[in-house]
Scaffold this motif. Structure first.
Motif, mmCIF file in Angstrom:
data_model
loop_
_atom_site.group_PDB
_atom_site.id
_atom_site.type_symbol
_atom_site.label_atom_id
_atom_site.label_comp_id
_atom_site.label_asym_id
_atom_site.label_seq_id
_atom_site.Cartn_x
_atom_site.Cartn_y
_atom_site.Cartn_z
ATOM 1 N N GLU A 47 0.822 -1.212 0.000
ATOM 2 C CA GLU A 47 0.000 0.000 0.000
ATOM 3 C C GLU A 47 0.857 1.263 0.000
ATOM 4 N N VAL A 48 2.040 1.156 0.579
ATOM 5 C CA VAL A 48 2.959 2.296 0.615
ATOM 6 C C VAL A 48 3.487 2.583 -0.793
ATOM 7 N N ILE A 49 3.868 1.532 -1.507
ATOM 8 C CA ILE A 49 4.343 1.702 -2.883
ATOM 9 C C ILE A 49 3.218 2.230 -3.775
ATOM 10 N N GLU A 50 2.029 1.682 -3.585
ATOM 11 C CA GLU A 50 0.876 2.131 -4.376
ATOM 12 C C GLU A 50 0.600 3.613 -4.148
ATOM 13 N N GLU A 51 0.694 4.048 -2.903
ATOM 14 C CA GLU A 51 0.474 5.458 -2.576
ATOM 15 C C GLU A 51 1.538 6.332 -3.234
ATOM 16 N N LEU A 52 2.792 5.881 -3.195
ATOM 17 C CA LEU A 52 3.882 6.640 -3.814
ATOM 18 C C LEU A 52 3.639 6.820 -5.315
ATOM 19 N N ILE A 53 3.236 5.751 -5.985
ATOM 20 C CA ILE A 53 2.999 5.814 -7.431
ATOM 21 C C ILE A 53 1.833 6.745 -7.745
ATOM 22 N N ASN A 54 0.731 6.559 -7.031
ATOM 23 C CA ASN A 54 -0.469 7.354 -7.324
ATOM 24 C C ASN A 54 -0.241 8.837 -7.106
ATOM 25 N N VAL A 55 0.394 9.173 -5.990
ATOM 26 C CA VAL A 55 0.606 10.593 -5.686
ATOM 27 C C VAL A 55 1.653 11.194 -6.612
ATOM 28 N N SER A 56 2.645 10.392 -7.008
ATOM 29 C CA SER A 56 3.660 10.884 -7.945
ATOM 30 C C SER A 56 3.035 11.301 -9.272
ATOM 31 N N GLN A 57 1.961 10.640 -9.632
ATOM 32 C CA GLN A 57 1.295 10.932 -10.901
ATOM 33 C C GLN A 57 0.250 12.038 -10.786
ATOM 34 N N SER A 58 0.092 12.584 -9.580
ATOM 35 C CA SER A 58 -0.951 13.590 -9.368
ATOM 36 C C SER A 58 -0.544 14.974 -9.855
ATOM 37 N N GLY A 59 0.761 15.166 -10.084
ATOM 38 C CA GLY A 59 1.232 16.466 -10.559
ATOM 39 C C GLY A 59 1.628 17.424 -9.452
ATOM 40 N N ILE A 60 1.543 16.982 -8.190
ATOM 41 C CA ILE A 60 1.953 17.847 -7.069
ATOM 42 C C ILE A 60 3.419 17.564 -6.768
ATOM 43 N N ASN A 61 4.288 18.358 -7.329
ATOM 44 C CA ASN A 61 5.731 18.092 -7.205
ATOM 45 C C ASN A 61 6.541 19.313 -6.785
ATOM 46 N N GLY A 62 5.885 20.381 -6.368
ATOM 47 C CA GLY A 62 6.605 21.601 -6.015
ATOM 48 C C GLY A 62 7.272 21.523 -4.660
ATOM 49 N N TYR A 63 7.946 22.610 -4.290
ATOM 50 C CA TYR A 63 8.549 22.702 -2.963
ATOM 51 C C TYR A 63 7.483 22.542 -1.888
ATOM 52 N N GLN A 64 7.879 21.894 -0.805
ATOM 53 C CA GLN A 64 6.949 21.631 0.283
ATOM 54 C C GLN A 64 7.351 22.387 1.551
ATOM 55 N N SER A 65 6.446 22.393 2.510
ATOM 56 C CA SER A 65 6.708 23.044 3.793
ATOM 57 C C SER A 65 7.911 22.408 4.480
ATOM 58 N N TYR A 66 8.722 23.245 5.136
ATOM 59 C CA TYR A 66 9.858 22.732 5.895
ATOM 60 C C TYR A 66 9.406 21.875 7.071
ATOM 61 N N ARG A 67 8.186 22.080 7.525
ATOM 62 C CA ARG A 67 7.656 21.330 8.665
ATOM 63 C C ARG A 67 6.991 20.020 8.246
ATOM 64 N N GLY A 68 6.885 19.765 6.946
ATOM 65 C CA GLY A 68 6.205 18.559 6.494
ATOM 66 C C GLY A 68 4.703 18.753 6.432
ATOM 67 N N ILE A 69 4.027 17.887 5.667
ATOM 68 C CA ILE A 69 2.575 18.018 5.528
ATOM 69 C C ILE A 69 1.891 17.640 6.845
ATOM 70 N N PRO A 70 0.761 18.265 7.158
ATOM 71 C CA PRO A 70 0.077 17.990 8.425
ATOM 72 C C PRO A 70 -0.267 16.516 8.621
ATOM 73 N N GLU A 71 -0.686 15.819 7.522
ATOM 74 C CA GLU A 71 -1.075 14.412 7.676
ATOM 75 C C GLU A 71 0.084 13.553 8.155
ATOM 76 N N MET A 72 1.294 13.835 7.659
ATOM 77 C CA MET A 72 2.438 13.028 8.072
ATOM 78 C C MET A 72 2.801 13.313 9.527
ATOM 79 N N ARG A 73 2.746 14.570 9.922
ATOM 80 C CA ARG A 73 3.037 14.884 11.330
ATOM 81 C C ARG A 73 1.990 14.260 12.251
ATOM 82 N N GLU A 74 0.746 14.240 11.835
ATOM 83 C CA GLU A 74 -0.312 13.575 12.609
ATOM 84 C C GLU A 74 -0.009 12.076 12.728
ATOM 85 N N ALA A 75 0.420 11.480 11.611
ATOM 86 C CA ALA A 75 0.729 10.048 11.624
ATOM 87 C C ALA A 75 1.925 9.757 12.529
#
Length: 381
Positions: A47-75
């Motif tokens: 499921e981790v690999i599947e998520e990586l592939i799907n999100v990679s194809q979403s077109g969201i590839n710009g610079y990200q927050s230095y603090r990381g996305i909220p969902e990952m910090r929650e996790a």
């Protein structure tokens, strides 16, 4: 002539960087089998690999927050609550890192001035001392010894504390020896740091490999006042090359580290953050499956160690086996080189982890069973 910075005069190229290049240049009739590095060879959760592939194809590839996305910090917060019974505010007490090795540099730059003293375990991860040298602080090595189960000698620590160290690096479960620290030992460390106004950094990436009792120093009462903890997804979730780590601690510590980090990178890839979030939330069957695989490999490594007549501790945890050479074999580097050149097997010499590692060797469990069986056959031959 342009010369390198003086800070590099006390820092050498990382051992594995040089040794792996030497191995790559060797011309051999049979492939060299490496039991040297703790680089997971198993696959991440599907499921981790599947998520990586799907999100990679979403077109969201710009610079990200230095603090990381909220969902990952929650996790990450949920992971620490569920696995260690440690509460951490995902907005203020957790900072994702591009690997925990990055965090060693960031923490050192955030808290150390030139000439500050740093307590470093001997044996221990070589990066603690090399980064200390790079920021022009002064290493104070504290002994971990076989006769004390690779745990600190608190009487000797008190003597070292007279030199007013600012940071103390600890690493339990310990690399390279696999030693565990009990809750009582962690409590004594917190009390020691509180008494002497020392910031303890626990580097904690091996808690879930062949270990029934994962622990965080932050679970100790009062620890958040004097401790921070580094962790990594590399070993636990088989994503070493993805570079996902974290540092956890109280807000003012995190903010100091962020000042450094935000000037050194431009945020972690979005798809990797989403996939890491998925990894942090896998169910317990994932850990059970990894444990079974590593336990099977460990049995073969024990048999390999018996063939080499080296002594090891069956109670040690993590993804390495630490073993003591026979008394007539004092030089661990010569010992491993003889095996490398004769049998085409690479094992790590213990002395690269410090003077207390002399006379020891370290096996990695990051090799499939068929390769471990081949190692055993070569040694029997």
């Amino acid at each position: 002539m342009i010369t390198e910075a003086q800070r590099l005069q006390s820092v050498q190229e990382y051992y594995f960087s040089k040794k792996l290049q030497e191995i790559a240049n060797m011309k051999t009739e049979i492939p060299i089998i490496s039991l040297g590095i703790g680089s997971p060879d198993l696959q991440p959760h599907p499921e981790v690999i599947e998520e990586l592939i799907n999100v990679s194809q979403s077109g969201i590839n710009g610079y990200q927050s230095y603090r990381g996305i909220p969902e990952m910090r929650e996790a990450m917060s949920t992971f620490y609550q569920n696995k260690f019974n440690v509460s951490a505010n995902p907005s203020t007490e957790i900072l994702p890192l591009i690997g925990s090795k990055e965090g060693i540099m960031h923490i050192s730059m955030a808290f150390l001035n030139e000439g500050d003293k740093v307590l470093i375990p001997n044996p221990g991860y070589p990066t603690y001392s090399s980064v200390t040298e790079l920021v022009q602080a002064e290493p104070l090595f504290y002994d971990l010894k076989d006769e004390n189960n690779w745990l600190p000698d608190f009487e000797k620590l008190e003597k070292l504390a007279e030199q007013q160290p600012k940071i103390m690096w600890i690493n339990y479960p310990h690399m390279p020896t696999g030693a565990k620290a009990s809750k009582d030992v962690l409590r004594k460390l917190v009390e020691f740091a509180t008494r002497h106004n020392i910031l303890i950094v626990n580097d904690n990436p091996y808690s879930f490999i062949l270990n029934d009792e994962p622990m965080s120093i932050l679970s100790i009462d009062g620890a958040k006042e004097v401790c921070i903890e580094l962790n990594s997804l590399s070993k636990t979730f088989n994503i070493a090359g993805w570079r996902v780590g974290m540092v956890i601690g109280k807000e003012n510590f995190i903010n100091s580290i962020l000042k450094v980090k935000s000037n050194m990178d431009s945020g972690m890839n979005f798809a990797i953050q989403k996939a890491a979030t998925k990894a942090l939330l896998v169910d317990n069957s994932w850990y059970d499956e990894l444990t079974n695989i590593y336990a099977e490999r460990r049995k073969i490594i024990w048999e390999i160690a018996d063939l080499l007549n080296v002594k090891y501790n069956r109670e040690a945890v993590g993804m390495f086996i630490w073993a003591k050479l026979p008394n007539d074999k004092k030089d661990d580097k010569t010992f491993i080189d003889e095996i490398l050149y004769d049998k085409k097997i690479f094992i790590t010499p213990g002395s690269i982890f410090g003077s207390n590692g002399k006379g020891f060797i370290r096996f990695s469990l990051c090799a499939p069973l068929e390769k471990l069986i081949e190692v055993k056959k070569r040694l029997e031959a």
